[in-house]
Motif scaffolding. Structure first.
Motif, mmCIF file in Angstrom:
data_model
loop_
_atom_site.group_PDB
_atom_site.id
_atom_site.type_symbol
_atom_site.label_atom_id
_atom_site.label_comp_id
_atom_site.label_asym_id
_atom_site.label_seq_id
_atom_site.Cartn_x
_atom_site.Cartn_y
_atom_site.Cartn_z
ATOM 1 N N VAL A 54 0.851 -1.189 0.000
ATOM 2 C CA VAL A 54 0.000 0.000 0.000
ATOM 3 C C VAL A 54 0.891 1.245 0.000
ATOM 4 O O VAL A 54 1.796 1.349 0.846
ATOM 5 N N ALA A 55 0.631 2.159 -0.937
ATOM 6 C CA ALA A 55 1.415 3.401 -0.998
ATOM 7 C C ALA A 55 1.299 4.139 0.329
ATOM 8 O O ALA A 55 0.202 4.272 0.885
ATOM 9 N N GLY A 56 2.422 4.599 0.838
ATOM 10 C CA GLY A 56 2.421 5.341 2.100
ATOM 11 C C GLY A 56 2.544 4.446 3.323
ATOM 12 O O GLY A 56 2.840 4.919 4.407
ATOM 13 N N VAL A 57 2.289 3.139 3.138
ATOM 14 C CA VAL A 57 2.451 2.194 4.245
ATOM 15 C C VAL A 57 3.681 1.319 3.989
ATOM 16 O O VAL A 57 4.560 1.188 4.835
ATOM 17 N N HIS A 58 3.740 0.727 2.779
ATOM 18 C CA HIS A 58 4.843 -0.177 2.434
ATOM 19 C C HIS A 58 5.891 0.464 1.548
ATOM 20 O O HIS A 58 6.966 -0.081 1.368
ATOM 21 N N PHE A 59 5.553 1.562 0.922
ATOM 22 C CA PHE A 59 6.543 2.235 0.069
ATOM 23 C C PHE A 59 6.193 3.713 -0.032
ATOM 24 O O PHE A 59 5.037 4.102 0.193
ATOM 25 N N PRO A 61 5.124 6.903 -1.880
ATOM 26 C CA PRO A 61 4.309 7.024 -3.086
ATOM 27 C C PRO A 61 5.127 7.471 -4.314
ATOM 28 O O PRO A 61 4.786 7.115 -5.437
ATOM 29 N N ASP A 62 6.216 8.205 -4.082
ATOM 30 C CA ASP A 62 7.004 8.696 -5.230
ATOM 31 C C ASP A 62 8.175 7.773 -5.532
ATOM 32 O O ASP A 62 9.097 8.147 -6.238
ATOM 33 N N CYS A 63 8.156 6.530 -5.007
ATOM 34 C CA CYS A 63 9.335 5.670 -5.182
ATOM 35 C C CYS A 63 9.453 5.232 -6.641
ATOM 36 O O CYS A 63 8.481 5.241 -7.401
ATOM 37 N N ASP A 64 10.667 4.853 -7.022
ATOM 38 C CA ASP A 64 10.983 4.462 -8.390
ATOM 39 C C ASP A 64 10.090 3.277 -8.802
ATOM 40 O O ASP A 64 10.147 2.209 -8.179
ATOM 41 N N PRO A 65 9.246 3.436 -9.844
ATOM 42 C CA PRO A 65 8.304 2.360 -10.198
ATOM 43 C C PRO A 65 9.000 1.075 -10.652
ATOM 44 O O PRO A 65 8.458 -0.017 -10.449
ATOM 45 N N LEU A 94 -3.983 -4.623 -9.355
ATOM 46 C CA LEU A 94 -3.434 -3.263 -9.342
ATOM 47 C C LEU A 94 -4.559 -2.275 -9.137
ATOM 48 O O LEU A 94 -5.538 -2.272 -9.888
ATOM 49 N N THR A 95 -4.433 -1.433 -8.123
ATOM 50 C CA THR A 95 -5.352 -0.314 -7.966
ATOM 51 C C THR A 95 -4.537 0.955 -8.185
ATOM 52 O O THR A 95 -3.535 1.181 -7.493
ATOM 53 N N LEU A 96 -4.942 1.729 -9.194
ATOM 54 C CA LEU A 96 -4.136 2.874 -9.641
ATOM 55 C C LEU A 96 -4.952 4.152 -9.545
ATOM 56 O O LEU A 96 -6.121 4.171 -9.930
ATOM 57 N N PRO A 97 -4.328 5.237 -9.062
ATOM 58 C CA PRO A 97 -5.047 6.516 -9.026
ATOM 59 C C PRO A 97 -5.291 7.065 -10.432
ATOM 60 O O PRO A 97 -6.266 7.794 -10.657
ATOM 61 N N ALA A 98 -4.402 6.715 -11.368
ATOM 62 C CA ALA A 98 -4.539 7.201 -12.747
ATOM 63 C C ALA A 98 -3.772 6.250 -13.637
ATOM 64 O O ALA A 98 -2.973 5.452 -13.155
ATOM 65 N N SER A 99 -4.022 6.301 -14.937
ATOM 66 C CA SER A 99 -3.260 5.476 -15.858
ATOM 67 C C SER A 99 -2.096 6.296 -16.392
ATOM 68 O O SER A 99 -2.279 7.142 -17.254
ATOM 69 N N ASP A 100 -0.914 6.077 -15.837
ATOM 70 C CA ASP A 100 0.278 6.839 -16.223
ATOM 71 C C ASP A 100 1.200 5.887 -16.995
ATOM 72 O O ASP A 100 1.850 5.024 -16.394
ATOM 73 N N PRO A 101 1.223 5.982 -18.337
ATOM 74 C CA PRO A 101 1.928 4.982 -19.142
ATOM 75 C C PRO A 101 3.406 4.841 -18.786
ATOM 76 O O PRO A 101 3.928 3.728 -18.770
ATOM 77 N N ALA A 102 4.085 5.938 -18.474
ATOM 78 C CA ALA A 102 5.517 5.840 -18.157
ATOM 79 C C ALA A 102 5.709 5.090 -16.841
ATOM 80 O O ALA A 102 6.591 4.230 -16.714
ATOM 81 N N TRP A 103 4.863 5.393 -15.861
ATOM 82 C CA TRP A 103 4.937 4.706 -14.560
ATOM 83 C C TRP A 103 4.658 3.215 -14.752
ATOM 84 O O TRP A 103 5.391 2.359 -14.248
#
Ligand code: ADP
Ligand code: MG
Length: 321
Positions: A54-59, A61-65, A94-103
């Motif tokens: 979970v972002a913010g718990v286990h990693f 949020p801005d960590c290297d994808p 996968l639960t994603l806030p947005a579809s970011d192709p580069a990420w």
């Protein structure tokens, strides 16, 4: 509701996740149908493990994808390693806030590289919109009688650990303090090396095994509870990397999470085979203590012979809840 628009969702899956990982003949049907169809060979049992990040718990949020993709699979590979299982198939929610192709491309590359290295095929999953959350289920194969379980430790067994302890916890502490850990230390947190070949090699040798995700005290504690035994750890025997040793803080190695090393038990008569296995794999293996049958306590001996009672027993998501 809360699903990405269907066309976009299928395009995303097709672009990044269909066909990810190693080609396997036992995948009769992979991504694209309602279920994957997988062939389990006779005599083998399925070893199944699931982990959520979970972002913010286990990693962060801005960590290297790319690193996040690696770690998503690495933590489950570590579970299979601890059972002596051969990894085979993965599914990914996968639960994603947005579809970011580069990420997504970087995440899929990190996941796919480690999957190919371990012969794992991504055979399905689920994709939804919401706060960034990643769940991977990994399936592997092990003959049931050969699985390394937590409940087999016996009085007199030696306790071993692989690699070095506390590096990931130190890297995390550095990041949380706003400092930049050096690349090797940071990699221990962000790109753990699951000990799959070691776990496989310990079949028939180890009496019990567990992977170190919550710290040695907590994880060895699970082995002791499952086996109905106690243990004595010699803290001066714990294998520490230079940076951790320089801190002189036992809690990094005892209570620091995220090392993904293996802790296993075996009768002293197996020492030679264990050391030879470590040498063959280029993996440091260190005896750190002994299983005791007289009580179920975990005793940690300081170098001067006095006993340290480990206070922090690993991370508990629901502590105080
Ligand atoms: P269903 O609605 O029948 O569950 P989905 O629309 O969820 O099907 O998924 C379509 C196909 O894509 C399925 O085969 C599913 O396993 C696969 N899939 C969905 N999301 C992922 C993902 N993140 N990674 C891999 N495969 C996925
Ligand atoms: Mg679905």
């Amino acid at each position: 509701m809360a699903k990405a628009e269907p066309g976009a969702e299928f395009a995303l899956i097709g672009a990044h996740f269909a066909g990810l990982g190693a080609a396997r003949e036992d995948v009769l049907l992979g991504v694209g149908d309602d279920c994957a169809l997988l062939r389990v060979p006779p005599g083998q049992s399925l070893a199944v493990s699931l982990d959520t990040l979970v972002a913010g718990v286990h990693f962060f949020p801005d960590c290297d994808p790319h690193a996040l993709g690696h770690k998503t699979l690495a933590v489950s590979l570590s579970d299979l390693a601890a059972m002596g299982a051969e990894p085979a198939w993965a599914t990914l929610a996968l639960t994603l806030p947005a579809s970011d192709p580069a990420w997504l491309a970087a995440f899929a590359a990190g996941l796919g590289e480690l999957a190919r290295a371990h012969g794992v095929r991504l055979v399905g999953g689920d994709t939804t919109r919401g706060p960034l959350t990643i769940t991977l289920q990994l399936q592997g194969l092990v003959p049931p009688e050969a699985a390394l379980r937590r409940d087999g430790a016996c009085a007199g067994d030696r306790i071993w650990v692989s690699g070095t302890l506390g590096d990931a916890a130190l890297a995390l502490a550095e990041l949380q303090a706003g400092r930049d850990p050096d690349a090797a230390l940071r990699a221990r947190l962000e790109r753990p090396t699951p000990r799959v070949a070691l776990g496989r090699g310990l079949r028939g040798i180890a009496s019990a095994a567990i992977d170190l995700s919550d710290g040695l005290a907590a994880d060895l504690g699970h082995v002791l509870a499952a086996s109905g035994v106690g243990a004595e750890l010699r803290l001066d025997a714990l294998p520490l990397g230079e940076a951790v040793a320089a801190r002189a803080d036992w809690s990094l190695a005892l209570a620091g999470g995220d090392d993904y090393e293996l802790c296993f038990c075996a009768p002293p008569g197996r020492d030679g085979e264990i050391l030879a296995l470590g040498q063959r794999l280029g993996c440091r293996l260190t005896p750190v203590g002994t299983i005791r049958g007289d009580d179920d306590a975990l005793r940690c001996l300081l170098p001067d012979g006095t006993v340290l009672n480990p206070t922090r027993r690993g991370y508990d998501h629901f502590a105080g809840a």
